[in-house]
Design a protein around this motif. Structure first.
Motif, PDB file in Angstrom:
ATOM      1  N   SER A 260       0.842  -1.198   0.000  1.00  0.00           N
ATOM      2  CA  SER A 260       0.000   0.000   0.000  1.00  0.00           C
ATOM      3  C   SER A 260       0.875   1.244   0.000  1.00  0.00           C
ATOM      4  O   SER A 260       2.101   1.166   0.133  1.00  0.00           O
ATOM      5  N   ALA A 261       0.248   2.410  -0.113  1.00  0.00           N
ATOM      6  CA  ALA A 261       1.001   3.664  -0.120  1.00  0.00           C
ATOM      7  C   ALA A 261       1.764   3.850   1.192  1.00  0.00           C
ATOM      8  O   ALA A 261       2.924   4.289   1.200  1.00  0.00           O
ATOM      9  N   TRP A 262       1.108   3.511   2.317  1.00  0.00           N
ATOM     10  CA  TRP A 262       1.766   3.636   3.608  1.00  0.00           C
ATOM     11  C   TRP A 262       2.930   2.657   3.726  1.00  0.00           C
ATOM     12  O   TRP A 262       3.991   3.002   4.243  1.00  0.00           O
ATOM     13  N   GLN A 263       2.731   1.435   3.254  1.00  0.00           N
ATOM     14  CA  GLN A 263       3.803   0.440   3.320  1.00  0.00           C
ATOM     15  C   GLN A 263       4.980   0.835   2.432  1.00  0.00           C
ATOM     16  O   GLN A 263       6.130   0.616   2.799  1.00  0.00           O
ATOM     17  N   ARG A 264       4.714   1.405   1.274  1.00  0.00           N
ATOM     18  CA  ARG A 264       5.810   1.862   0.408  1.00  0.00           C
ATOM     19  C   ARG A 264       6.594   2.979   1.079  1.00  0.00           C
ATOM     20  O   ARG A 264       7.825   3.024   1.006  1.00  0.00           O
ATOM     21  N   LEU A 265       5.869   3.874   1.763  1.00  0.00           N
ATOM     22  CA  LEU A 265       6.551   4.971   2.452  1.00  0.00           C
ATOM     23  C   LEU A 265       7.391   4.451   3.607  1.00  0.00           C
ATOM     24  O   LEU A 265       8.552   4.868   3.779  1.00  0.00           O
ATOM     25  N   ARG A 266       6.831   3.513   4.378  1.00  0.00           N
ATOM     26  CA  ARG A 266       7.508   3.059   5.592  1.00  0.00           C
ATOM     27  C   ARG A 266       8.650   2.095   5.300  1.00  0.00           C
ATOM     28  O   ARG A 266       9.735   2.218   5.893  1.00  0.00           O
ATOM     29  N   TYR A 267       8.435   1.141   4.397  1.00  0.00           N
ATOM     30  CA  TYR A 267       9.408   0.070   4.196  1.00  0.00           C
ATOM     31  C   TYR A 267      10.326   0.274   2.997  1.00  0.00           C
ATOM     32  O   TYR A 267      11.322  -0.431   2.869  1.00  0.00           O
ATOM     33  N   VAL A 268       9.992   1.216   2.124  1.00  0.00           N
ATOM     34  CA  VAL A 268      10.812   1.443   0.936  1.00  0.00           C
ATOM     35  C   VAL A 268      11.409   2.847   0.938  1.00  0.00           C
ATOM     36  O   VAL A 268      12.634   3.020   0.883  1.00  0.00           O
ATOM     37  N   THR A 269      10.549   3.849   1.012  1.00  0.00           N
ATOM     38  CA  THR A 269      11.016   5.224   0.849  1.00  0.00           C
ATOM     39  C   THR A 269      11.876   5.680   2.016  1.00  0.00           C
ATOM     40  O   THR A 269      12.998   6.170   1.824  1.00  0.00           O
ATOM     41  N   VAL A 270      11.360   5.537   3.233  1.00  0.00           N
ATOM     42  CA  VAL A 270      12.098   6.035   4.406  1.00  0.00           C
ATOM     43  C   VAL A 270      13.453   5.352   4.569  1.00  0.00           C
ATOM     44  O   VAL A 270      14.464   6.029   4.808  1.00  0.00           O
ATOM     45  N   PRO A 271      13.571   4.012   4.446  1.00  0.00           N
ATOM     46  CA  PRO A 271      14.908   3.408   4.543  1.00  0.00           C
ATOM     47  C   PRO A 271      15.884   3.924   3.487  1.00  0.00           C
ATOM     48  O   PRO A 271      17.075   4.073   3.763  1.00  0.00           O
ATOM     49  N   MET A 272      15.399   4.211   2.284  1.00  0.00           N
ATOM     50  CA  MET A 272      16.284   4.711   1.242  1.00  0.00           C
ATOM     51  C   MET A 272      16.636   6.181   1.453  1.00  0.00           C
ATOM     52  O   MET A 272      17.565   6.698   0.827  1.00  0.00           O
ATOM     53  N   LEU A 273      15.905   6.841   2.328  1.00  0.00           N
ATOM     54  CA  LEU A 273      16.188   8.244   2.653  1.00  0.00           C
ATOM     55  C   LEU A 273      17.024   8.374   3.926  1.00  0.00           C
ATOM     56  O   LEU A 273      17.097   9.457   4.504  1.00  0.00           O
ATOM     57  N   ARG A 274      17.646   7.281   4.371  1.00  0.00           N
ATOM     58  CA  ARG A 274      18.393   7.302   5.627  1.00  0.00           C
ATOM     59  C   ARG A 274      19.459   8.409   5.665  1.00  0.00           C
ATOM     60  O   ARG A 274      19.553   9.137   6.651  1.00  0.00           O
TER      61      ARG A 274
END
Length: 353
Positions: A260-274
């Protein structure tokens, strides 16, 4: 046979020597180009820091040169007075640290989350007028902080626009910048907890533990809202730059996998923005511990010293009370706090891959 063996070895040594010489030449050229900047940094940053370090361990009163022979060396007396003196200086330092601690705890997470959500929103390809929204959201960050504080003084006045809006819901708003009550104490009082019990009998830096748990004052809460409003736009641009470096295929792959959009933000986007997240949190941490201009322009540390901060306390101790040694000592204590918290933050955000 031995001659053929020696030739490759000789060629290898020659090539390695050539590479080392080239690397030294590059290093020398780099130092040569950066030398003017290093000289300026040493002159206008390093030298003042060294002077402040001397002032913090001296009895200089602000007259004449701090390096003159009649300026006494007092060692750690200024630090001892602040941290363990038990007088007004210790109490003021404790009050300033308490106020600033609540300010940091509320501003840094809030501005980071708001900036990230704004960046995600204005990064959407389907959003029309993305350039306008990016400019509008960033505009408060480039506006004079003094001007914004003046506007907030008007908005959060006793009869200001904020109280008028919340009055539509039957709520009588406070006189924000004149209310010293702690927000947590108000919430606890609403459920019948009006005293700290044993917490009121123990103190830290001249402030009871019950007062440490008072939360930000109503006046400081207005400054917290101001800080989030003015800084979120800057950090939004940092997150936006990080988002644009993430390949679109990554999000598409997560979508295909059913995220979902929230899961993409939490598990994909945020880790790549470390890396960007670490930068934003570090800048936010340093900036919030150094808050000064909003306090100086808006509240002067009032009401009842509930908006005083270590940076403002250093200013008043030095320029108003002529306690230059204590003012410099407060600045170095603040520097120590920022360094320690930055190291701890780096440890938490360290990439363990």
């Amino acid at each position: 046979m031995s001659t053929l063996t020696k030739q490759p070895k000789t060629a290898t040594v020659t090539a390695r020597t050539g590479r080392n010489r080239f690397a030294r030449q590059q290093a020398a050229a780099g130092w040569l180009f950066t030398l003017p900047a290093l000289v300026l940094v040493a002159l206008f940053v390093g030298l003042p820091v060294l002077m402040a370090a001397w002032v913090s361990v001296s009895g200089w009163r602000g007259r004449g040169s701090p390096f003159s022979g009649d300026v006494p060396f007092v060692g750690l007396d200024n630090y001892q007075t602040l941290l363990a003196g038990g007088g007004l200086a210790t109490q003021d330092l404790g009050t300033a640290l308490r106020n600033n601690l609540w300010y940091v705890l509320l501003v840094v997470p809030t501005q980071t989350i708001v900036a990230l959500l704004l960046a995600v929103a204005v990064n959407q390809r389907a959003l029309k007028g993305r350039g306008f929204f990016r400019t509008a959201l960033y505009f408060p960050s480039v506006t004079s902080s003094v001007a914004i504080v003046v506007v907030f003084l008007f908005l959060f006045g006793a009869s200001g626009a904020v109280n008028q809006v919340i009055g539509w819901f039957g709520i009588n708003g406070p006189n924000w910048f004149a209310d010293p009550r702690g927000v947590l104490h108000l919430l606890l009082g609403a459920v019948g907890v009006d005293s700290g019990g044993a917490l009121a009998n123990h103190d830290l830096l001249g402030i009871s533990l019950w007062e440490w748990l008072a939360g930000p004052s109503v006046a400081m809460s207005a400054l917290i809202i101001l800080a989030v409003f003015t800084t979120s736009g800057t950090f939004m641009l940092l997150f936006l730059a990080g988002l644009q470096n993430i390949s679109a295929e990554v999000g598409e792959a997560a979508t295909v996998d059913g995220a979902s959009a929230w899961q993409r933000l939490r598990y994909v986007t945020v880790p790549m923005l470390r890396p960007v997240l670490f930068t934003v949190l570090t800048l936010g941490l340093v900036g919030t511990w150094q808050v000064f201009d909003q306090v100086y322009t808006g509240t002067q540390g009032g009401p009842a010293k509930t908006t005083i901060t270590p940076a403002y306390l250093s200013y008043t101790a030095s320029f108003e009370q002529q306690q230059w040694g204590q003012g410099a000592a407060i600045a170095f204590l603040l520097f120590f706090i920022i360094v320690v918290l930055t190291v701890v933050q780096r440890a938490f955000l360290r990439d363990n891959r």
